[in-house]
Design a protein around this motif. Structure first.
Motif, PDB file in Angstrom:
ATOM      1  N   TYR A  36       0.813  -1.221   0.000  1.00 11.91           N
ATOM      2  CA  TYR A  36       0.000   0.000   0.000  1.00 11.91           C
ATOM      3  C   TYR A  36       0.849   1.275   0.000  1.00 11.91           C
ATOM      4  O   TYR A  36       0.320   2.371   0.116  1.00 11.91           O
ATOM      5  CB  TYR A  36      -0.913   0.026   1.241  1.00 11.91           C
ATOM      6  N   ASN A  75     -15.444  -4.411   3.005  1.00 14.41           N
ATOM      7  CA  ASN A  75     -14.563  -4.154   4.152  1.00 14.41           C
ATOM      8  C   ASN A  75     -13.911  -2.777   3.992  1.00 14.41           C
ATOM      9  O   ASN A  75     -13.051  -2.580   3.132  1.00 14.41           O
ATOM     10  CB  ASN A  75     -13.493  -5.252   4.225  1.00 14.41           C
ATOM     11  N   ASN A  76     -14.310  -1.838   4.829  1.00  9.27           N
ATOM     12  CA  ASN A  76     -13.800  -0.459   4.734  1.00  9.27           C
ATOM     13  C   ASN A  76     -12.284  -0.377   4.859  1.00  9.27           C
ATOM     14  O   ASN A  76     -11.651   0.494   4.270  1.00  9.27           O
ATOM     15  CB  ASN A  76     -14.424   0.421   5.827  1.00  9.27           C
ATOM     16  N   ARG A  77     -11.711  -1.272   5.677  1.00 10.48           N
ATOM     17  CA  ARG A  77     -10.263  -1.213   5.923  1.00 10.48           C
ATOM     18  C   ARG A  77      -9.466  -1.640   4.697  1.00 10.48           C
ATOM     19  O   ARG A  77      -8.260  -1.399   4.627  1.00 10.48           O
ATOM     20  CB  ARG A  77      -9.899  -2.075   7.128  1.00 10.48           C
ATOM     21  N   ILE A  78     -10.137  -2.261   3.743  1.00 15.70           N
ATOM     22  CA  ILE A  78      -9.484  -2.613   2.474  1.00 15.70           C
ATOM     23  C   ILE A  78      -9.944  -1.674   1.361  1.00 15.70           C
ATOM     24  O   ILE A  78      -9.133  -1.199   0.570  1.00 15.70           O
ATOM     25  CB  ILE A  78      -9.785  -4.080   2.086  1.00 15.70           C
ATOM     26  N   ARG A  79     -11.253  -1.386   1.341  1.00 18.40           N
ATOM     27  CA  ARG A  79     -11.786  -0.604   0.222  1.00 18.40           C
ATOM     28  C   ARG A  79     -11.247   0.827   0.210  1.00 18.40           C
ATOM     29  O   ARG A  79     -10.869   1.345  -0.851  1.00 18.40           O
ATOM     30  CB  ARG A  79     -13.324  -0.577   0.277  1.00 18.40           C
ATOM     31  N   ILE A  80     -11.199   1.469   1.368  1.00 15.98           N
ATOM     32  CA  ILE A  80     -10.769   2.876   1.415  1.00 15.98           C
ATOM     33  C   ILE A  80      -9.289   3.031   1.022  1.00 15.98           C
ATOM     34  O   ILE A  80      -8.962   3.862   0.163  1.00 15.98           O
ATOM     35  CB  ILE A  80     -11.097   3.503   2.788  1.00 15.98           C
ATOM     36  N   PRO A  81      -8.373   2.227   1.609  1.00 14.86           N
ATOM     37  CA  PRO A  81      -6.984   2.312   1.134  1.00 14.86           C
ATOM     38  C   PRO A  81      -6.827   1.907  -0.340  1.00 14.86           C
ATOM     39  O   PRO A  81      -5.959   2.434  -1.037  1.00 14.86           O
ATOM     40  CB  PRO A  81      -6.229   1.328   2.039  1.00 14.86           C
ATOM     41  N   SER A  82      -7.692   1.008  -0.818  1.00 14.20           N
ATOM     42  CA  SER A  82      -7.633   0.588  -2.217  1.00 14.20           C
ATOM     43  C   SER A  82      -7.970   1.750  -3.146  1.00 14.20           C
ATOM     44  O   SER A  82      -7.310   1.960  -4.165  1.00 14.20           O
ATOM     45  CB  SER A  82      -8.602  -0.566  -2.476  1.00 14.20           C
TER      46      SER A  82
END
Length: 264
Positions: A36, A75-82
């Motif tokens: 990331y 999953n917000n913790r994956i989607r937002i950084p993505s």
């Protein structure tokens, strides 16, 4: 027919890699495909130097976004950084003058409603400043993938058609992924065209594994399990630039180019 055929290469000096393969099309990562951290331009001349030198050399550049990007997930913790990472790579790819940024379709979890994944794709398109074409690539594995099966690809396209910026979204058809994902190659180009209206890039790869195996293992042409005539027909019918993501270096890639060209 004249179809540009190139390869996925190391990112340090893509132009030297292109010259070594006698091609005018290369694809590469900008930074770590599994991290990331964000894009980095390894080219000695920096982003602006790479853009200018590629234009002078007549080489078309394509950037593959990190594998970990998953804008479909609930999953917000994956989607937002993505989403953040997607924008960073979009910006970096545009700065080097890339013809497109390729990104995998991502997936939702087994218990999730796929419609929410489709809508997350729409939101991602609207949230991203698409400075160059974003090419969504079909993937090989996972029953909950957004771009493995044709009905899921159709769901993504149905959702993103309504998005601002949709005209900048294209499709990258991977032959190994289609084969391993259970899409018959004989109908792949026609069906994808029906769904998306376009194929902007072909990832031409043989497959080490069987049809519908879900295994993403690329092989050199003629060394895998894909019918050679069907693989060539995809390239011919798609009529788009080709990137070979096959194993090996310049010698192996040139052999793959020759294999493909003599059958087109």
């Amino acid at each position: 027919m004249t179809i540009s055929i190139g390869a996925h290469v190391d990112q340090t000096d893509p132009l030297a890699e292109a010259a070594a393969r006698h091609t005018t099309v290369v694809q590469f990562f900008l930074g770590d495909p599994q991290g990331y951290k964000g894009p980095e331009v390894a080219y000695a001349g920096g982003a602006d130097g790479l853009r200018a030198d590629a234009e002078a050399a007549g080489v078309d550049l394509y950037v593959h976004a990190p594998y970990i990007i998953n804008v479909a997930t609930l999953n917000n913790r994956i989607r937002i950084p993505s989403r953040k990472l997607l924008q960073q790579h979009m910006d970096a790819a545009a700065q080097i003058g890339a013809k497109g940024l390729i990104v995998h379709g991502g997936h939702v979890n087994k218990s999730d409603d796929p419609e929410k994944g489709f809508d997350n794709w729409r939101k991602a398109i609207e949230a991203t400043d698409l400075k160059i074409p974003l090419l969504i690539e079909n993937t090989a594995g996972g029953d909950n993938a957004m771009a493995r099966h044709l009905d899921r690809i159709e769901g993504v396209w149905r959702a993103i058609r309504a998005a601002d910026g949709f005209e900048q979204v294209g499709f990258c058809l991977d032959t190994c992924h289609a084969w391993a994902g259970g899409i018959p190659l004989k109908e792949a180009v026609e069906r994808v065209h029906e769904i998306t209206g376009r194929i902007d890039l072909v990832h031409a790869n043989d497959s080490r594994d069987a049809f519908d195996s879900g295994a993403d293992r690329h092989a050199n042409f003629g060394a895998g399990q894909v019918d050679p005539d069907e693989l060539v027909a995809v390239v011919r019918d798609a009529g788009a630039p080709v990137v070979c993501e096959t194993p090996g270096g310049a010698a192996e890639h040139e052999a793959d180019f020759a294999w493909l060209r003599e059958r087109l």
